[in-house]
Design a protein around this motif. Structure first.
Motif, short mmCIF file in Angstrom:
data_model
loop_
_atom_site.label_atom_id
_atom_site.label_comp_id
_atom_site.label_asym_id
_atom_site.label_seq_id
_atom_site.Cartn_x
_atom_site.Cartn_y
_atom_site.Cartn_z
N ALA A 144 0.83 -1.21 0.00
CA ALA A 144 0.00 0.00 0.00
C ALA A 144 0.86 1.25 0.00
O ALA A 144 0.58 2.22 -0.73
CB ALA A 144 -0.92 -0.02 1.22
N ALA A 145 1.92 1.25 0.80
CA ALA A 145 2.79 2.43 0.89
C ALA A 145 3.50 2.69 -0.43
O ALA A 145 3.64 3.85 -0.85
CB ALA A 145 3.80 2.23 2.02
N VAL A 146 3.95 1.64 -1.10
CA VAL A 146 4.62 1.80 -2.39
C VAL A 146 3.65 2.36 -3.42
O VAL A 146 3.98 3.27 -4.19
CB VAL A 146 5.24 0.46 -2.86
N CYS A 147 2.44 1.84 -3.45
CA CYS A 147 1.46 2.33 -4.41
C CYS A 147 1.10 3.79 -4.15
O CYS A 147 0.84 4.55 -5.08
CB CYS A 147 0.21 1.44 -4.39
N GLU A 148 1.13 4.18 -2.90
CA GLU A 148 0.85 5.57 -2.54
C GLU A 148 2.03 6.47 -2.92
O GLU A 148 1.83 7.61 -3.36
CB GLU A 148 0.59 5.64 -1.02
N ALA A 149 3.24 5.94 -2.78
CA ALA A 149 4.44 6.78 -2.96
C ALA A 149 4.89 6.89 -4.41
O ALA A 149 5.74 7.73 -4.72
CB ALA A 149 5.59 6.20 -2.12
N THR A 150 4.37 6.05 -5.29
CA THR A 150 4.83 6.06 -6.68
C THR A 150 3.67 6.46 -7.59
O THR A 150 2.51 6.54 -7.17
CB THR A 150 5.35 4.67 -7.10
#
Ligand code: AMP
Length: 122
Positions: free
Chosen positions: A75-81
């Protein structure tokens, strides 16, 4: 099924700090970093910190906390990229899946239209 983990694989070395990585996100149970040979404008690998060889090993044997930590990292990666328009999540597994590194990793690829999966239908 028996899963035998080789602690000399390159992602184990990254987790031990023996090889550098371009970290995108990290929590207690997972590390996310940019793929060294990106196949799309966004190409991040998410790995558990535990010793799991593949997605089926992780799904069968990781604790609930490890699994929650891993998916919190997704979830964090999808939010950050830049993947708001969509992306592909891939976990190549063993020989038929053409897995090169025997430590479970999920590819998150996006930033452009990726084309259909599995063009080689042999
Ligand atoms: P797979 O074929 O699914 O096992 O994918 C392994 C991925 O790891 C490939 O996309 C490689 O480019 C990537 N890779 C290998 N070594 C490194 C490294 N040191 N840092 C980041 N990515 C790597």
């Amino acid at each position: 099924m028996q899963f035998d983990y080789d602690d000399q694989n390159i992602f184990a070395k990254i987790l031990r700090g023996e090889i550098p990585n371009a970290t995108v996100f990290e929590n207690e149970h997972a590390l996310a970093f940019n793929d060294i040979e990106p196949q799309a404008p966004v190409h991040v690998l998410i790995i558990p910190k535990g010793a799991y060889v593949s997605i089926d090993d992780f799904a069968a044997n990781a604790s609930a906390a490890e699994q929650a930590g891993f998916f919190a990292a997704v979830a964090a990666v999808c939010e950050a990229t830049d993947v708001e328009k969509g992306f592909r999540a891939v976990a190549n597994t063993r020989a038929h899946g053409v897995q090169d590194v025997p430590h479970f990793h999920m590819h998150i690829m996006g930033g452009r239209v990726l084309g259909r999966m599995l063009p080689d239908r042999a």
